[in-house]
Design an enzyme around this catalytic site. Sequence first.
Site, PDB file in Angstrom:
ATOM      1  N   HIS A   1       0.144  -1.552   0.104  1.00  0.00           N
ATOM      2  CA  HIS A   1       0.299  -0.096  -0.276  1.00  0.00           C
ATOM      3  C   HIS A   1       0.359   1.276  -0.139  1.00  0.00           C
ATOM      4  O   HIS A   1       2.600   1.081   0.472  1.00  0.00           O
ATOM      5  CB  HIS A   1      -0.730  -0.159   1.105  1.00  0.00           C
ATOM      6  CG  HIS A   1      -0.535  -0.348   2.332  1.00  0.00           C
ATOM      7  ND1 HIS A   1       0.625   1.019   3.573  1.00  0.00           N
ATOM      8  CD2 HIS A   1      -0.121  -0.847   3.730  1.00  0.00           C
ATOM      9  CE1 HIS A   1       0.959   0.433   4.717  1.00  0.00           C
ATOM     10  NE2 HIS A   1       0.589  -0.639   4.653  1.00  0.00           N
TER      11      HIS A   1
ATOM     12  N   CYS B   1       3.284  -5.166   7.111  1.00  0.00           N
ATOM     13  CA  CYS B   1       2.981  -4.393   5.150  1.00  0.00           C
ATOM     14  C   CYS B   1       3.805  -4.288   4.213  1.00  0.00           C
ATOM     15  O   CYS B   1       5.461  -3.284   4.869  1.00  0.00           O
ATOM     16  CB  CYS B   1       1.532  -3.499   4.974  1.00  0.00           C
ATOM     17  SG  CYS B   1      -0.238  -3.687   5.683  1.00  0.00           S
TER      18      CYS B   1
END
Length: 335
Positions: A150, A158
């Site tokens: 992202h 992430c």
Amino acid sequence: MSSFLHRLGAFVILVWLAVGLAACAGFVKGGDNRHNQPLSSTVVAGLKAMGSSPEAPMVVRIFKEEKTLEIWKKTNSGQFKLFKAYEICAFSGDIGPKFKEGDRQSPEGFYTITPGLMHPKSNYYLAFNTGFPNKFDRAHGRTGSDLMVHGDCSSRGCYAMTDAGIAEIYALARESFKGGNSSFQLQAFPFRMSAANMARYSQNQHIGFWKDIKEGYDLFEVTKTPPVWDVCEKQYIFNPASTGPLNALGPCPATIQNAALTAKQQADENAMSSYAAAEQKKEAEAEAVKARGEAVGSFFSGIGNMFGGGGQDPNIAPVISGKTAPKPMPPLRRS
């Protein structure tokens, strides 16, 4: 009243923990159209120049140590070619796979990204889910959710990119799906799996896992096409000769042999042995230099002791009177 405030405080803490452990979840509301931003004319021209197109299949490769995310696109030759490399803004944890929810590790392995894993309304500008835990992860009882690639340059397990970077990556994935491709492969590695790097981490606790996924890495390197992967005997298997999904805990079938892969693996094994031998030699030489230094020091210390240079006997305390030393007598004159 105090009881109510206590319960409210506990609730706030639970919410905070849930957010912290839920990796990169969260979505914005409204009619934001960022997920439909068209690819720039520069990107489209670059794809055309390499014999590809926005609609062509793609592969994403991630290298933690190098902080790099690569986009590979299928070309008119049938093979994939590197289109662009993006710097990873942040990933959490260290090299090594993710094991459990909340360990803040970013995943490693092979993942299949489908349109359902795309997140156009992410709080982190744009995102797509890695698909963790995959079949391999589940076979090992690994847990975790909302592990994304992202924007926003902030990570809790992430792979975080800049907003500009994820906008382009997202658009490339979107156009690939529009071209009729049902998925694309995500390959996440701790580092570029060269013989030198494998030798450098040969004593790491994760080396067995890394050797397992290195076969998929090598296949892509020699064929420039994404390998078919599955899981059996709780291990990754690449290009199995059988058809249909495998039992992750069941026996592994034969694999389709590839002469180029076999040659690369043998060359890498030889190189790793050479690197290991060189490292052992370097360590032995360092130990020898250290031993010679200690021997020389002991020799000169012994010489000093022979000529009274061995220092004060530790059993004899120095005499300090505190009195001023008398002036020396003048020399005796003889006529």
